[in-house]
Design an enzyme around this catalytic site. Structure first.
Site, PDB file in Angstrom:
ATOM      1  N   CYS A  80      12.208   1.215   5.023  1.00 14.13           N
ATOM      2  CA  CYS A  80      11.042   1.805   5.672  1.00 14.13           C
ATOM      3  C   CYS A  80       9.828   0.899   5.509  1.00 14.13           C
ATOM      4  O   CYS A  80       9.076   0.664   6.474  1.00 14.13           O
ATOM      5  CB  CYS A  80      10.764   3.185   5.077  1.00 14.13           C
ATOM      6  SG  CYS A  80       9.474   4.126   5.930  1.00 14.13           S
ATOM      7  N   CYS A  81       9.645   0.362   4.309  1.00 13.02           N
ATOM      8  CA  CYS A  81       8.519  -0.542   4.079  1.00 13.02           C
ATOM      9  C   CYS A  81       8.660  -1.821   4.888  1.00 13.02           C
ATOM     10  O   CYS A  81       7.662  -2.354   5.390  1.00 13.02           O
ATOM     11  CB  CYS A  81       8.419  -0.881   2.593  1.00 13.02           C
ATOM     12  SG  CYS A  81       7.767   0.441   1.538  1.00 13.02           S
ATOM     13  N   CYS A  99       1.434   5.372   1.735  1.00 10.19           N
ATOM     14  CA  CYS A  99       1.884   6.311   2.759  1.00 10.19           C
ATOM     15  C   CYS A  99       2.050   7.712   2.171  1.00 10.19           C
ATOM     16  O   CYS A  99       2.397   7.868   0.990  1.00 10.19           O
ATOM     17  CB  CYS A  99       3.202   5.839   3.361  1.00 10.19           C
ATOM     18  SG  CYS A  99       3.071   4.291   4.292  1.00 10.19           S
ATOM     19  N   CYS A 153       5.317   8.782   0.158  1.00  8.50           N
ATOM     20  CA  CYS A 153       5.646   8.022  -1.050  1.00  8.50           C
ATOM     21  C   CYS A 153       4.469   7.892  -2.005  1.00  8.50           C
ATOM     22  O   CYS A 153       4.447   7.003  -2.860  1.00  8.50           O
ATOM     23  CB  CYS A 153       6.165   6.639  -0.651  1.00  8.50           C
ATOM     24  SG  CYS A 153       7.671   6.690   0.349  1.00  8.50           S
ATOM     25  N   CYS A 176       5.743  -2.654  -2.054  1.00 15.28           N
ATOM     26  CA  CYS A 176       6.281  -2.383  -0.718  1.00 15.28           C
ATOM     27  C   CYS A 176       7.095  -3.542  -0.163  1.00 15.28           C
ATOM     28  O   CYS A 176       7.898  -3.375   0.740  1.00 15.28           O
ATOM     29  CB  CYS A 176       5.153  -2.061   0.252  1.00 15.28           C
ATOM     30  SG  CYS A 176       4.026  -3.421   0.581  1.00 15.28           S
TER      31      CYS A 176
END
Length: 245
Positions: free
Chosen positions: A130-131, A211, A214, A237
């Site tokens: 995702c990062c 985010c 997280c 990240c």
């Protein structure tokens, strides 16, 4: 550049960039943040230098230092699609107050999100992926025109940041850490002297903000970054742990 970036090996820093970074790191080891910024501008020129900022809890410190030297240095802000509204509002507040002239908000590509995270659940199943999609790949694209960039990491933050140099090689670019040597007290003094407002979520217990999925509040006595990717064995990240060239 395609999303094959996510599966390819990161570019290695060129020997000339490594040598230049090492020489600058020695030269600037005891320099003030403003001196580091001014030297970076002299070496690269404004058009080839950028600030990467999250507009998080301590971001205004670096932005203030850079703005005092040259408020027209481009500022790159990553809007991942998962940010708190308070962070987006804080970006606008600091841009106005510090007189930043070139803030560029960048986002992940819609086609990549639809292909790899259509249901917006990747943060839960694979936070690293995702990062990469929402931060590392967009930043890689955004930095393509530049030969140097600033970030706001500090040694007092500990973990992987405890031994960061003032200047380091990042693929084909120079990466400047103007706040590497500052203390938490220095940051507070800068905020107080410039009358900079805190991030709106700081008062609610968020000491480091990324985010929404997280980021959690920290407890008294915890490391300030303990609320990032809590219980996942993840502390960065990926922007600062791999080349973005």
């Amino acid at each position: 550049m395609t999303m094959a970036f996510l599966d390819s090996a990161q570019a290695q820093a060129s020997p000339s960039v490594v040598a230049t970074a090492a020489a600058l790191d020695r030269e600037l080891a005891q320099a003030s943040p403003a001196e580091i910024v001014a030297t970076a501008l002299r070496i690269t020129g404004r058009e080839k230098l950028a600030v990467v900022s999250s507009f998080g809890t301590e971001s205004a410190a670096l932005l203030k230092v850079v703005a005092d030297v040259d408020p027209a240095v481009p500022v790159i802000f990553l809007d991942t699609g998962w940010l708190f509204q308070e962070t987006l509002d804080y970006r606008d507040t600091l841009t106005r107050q510090l007189g930043l002239r070139d803030v560029r908000t960048i986002k992940p590509r819609d086609e990549d999100l639809m292909r790899l995270d259509a249901e917006r659940g990747l943060w839960f199943s694979d936070a690293d992926a995702c990062c990469r999609i929402r931060k590392v790949e967009p930043l890689t694209r955004a930095l393509e025109p530049f030969t140097g960039w600033f970030n706001g990491r500090k040694r007092f933050q500990g973990g992987d940041r405890a031994d960061i140099p003032v200047v380091e090689a990042d693929g084909t670019r120079l990466k400047f850490n103007p706040l590497a040597n500052v203390t938490a007290a220095d940051i507070k003094a800068l905020y107080d002297a410039a009358n900079i407002p805190p991030h709106p979520l700081l008062a609610s217990g968020f000491t480091s903000i990324g985010c929404m999925p997280c980021t959690t509040r920290t407890k008294p006595g915890e490391d300030p970054r303990a609320g990032r990717w809590r219980d996942r064995g993840k502390t960065e990240c990926g922007i600062h742990t791999a080349s973005v060239s």
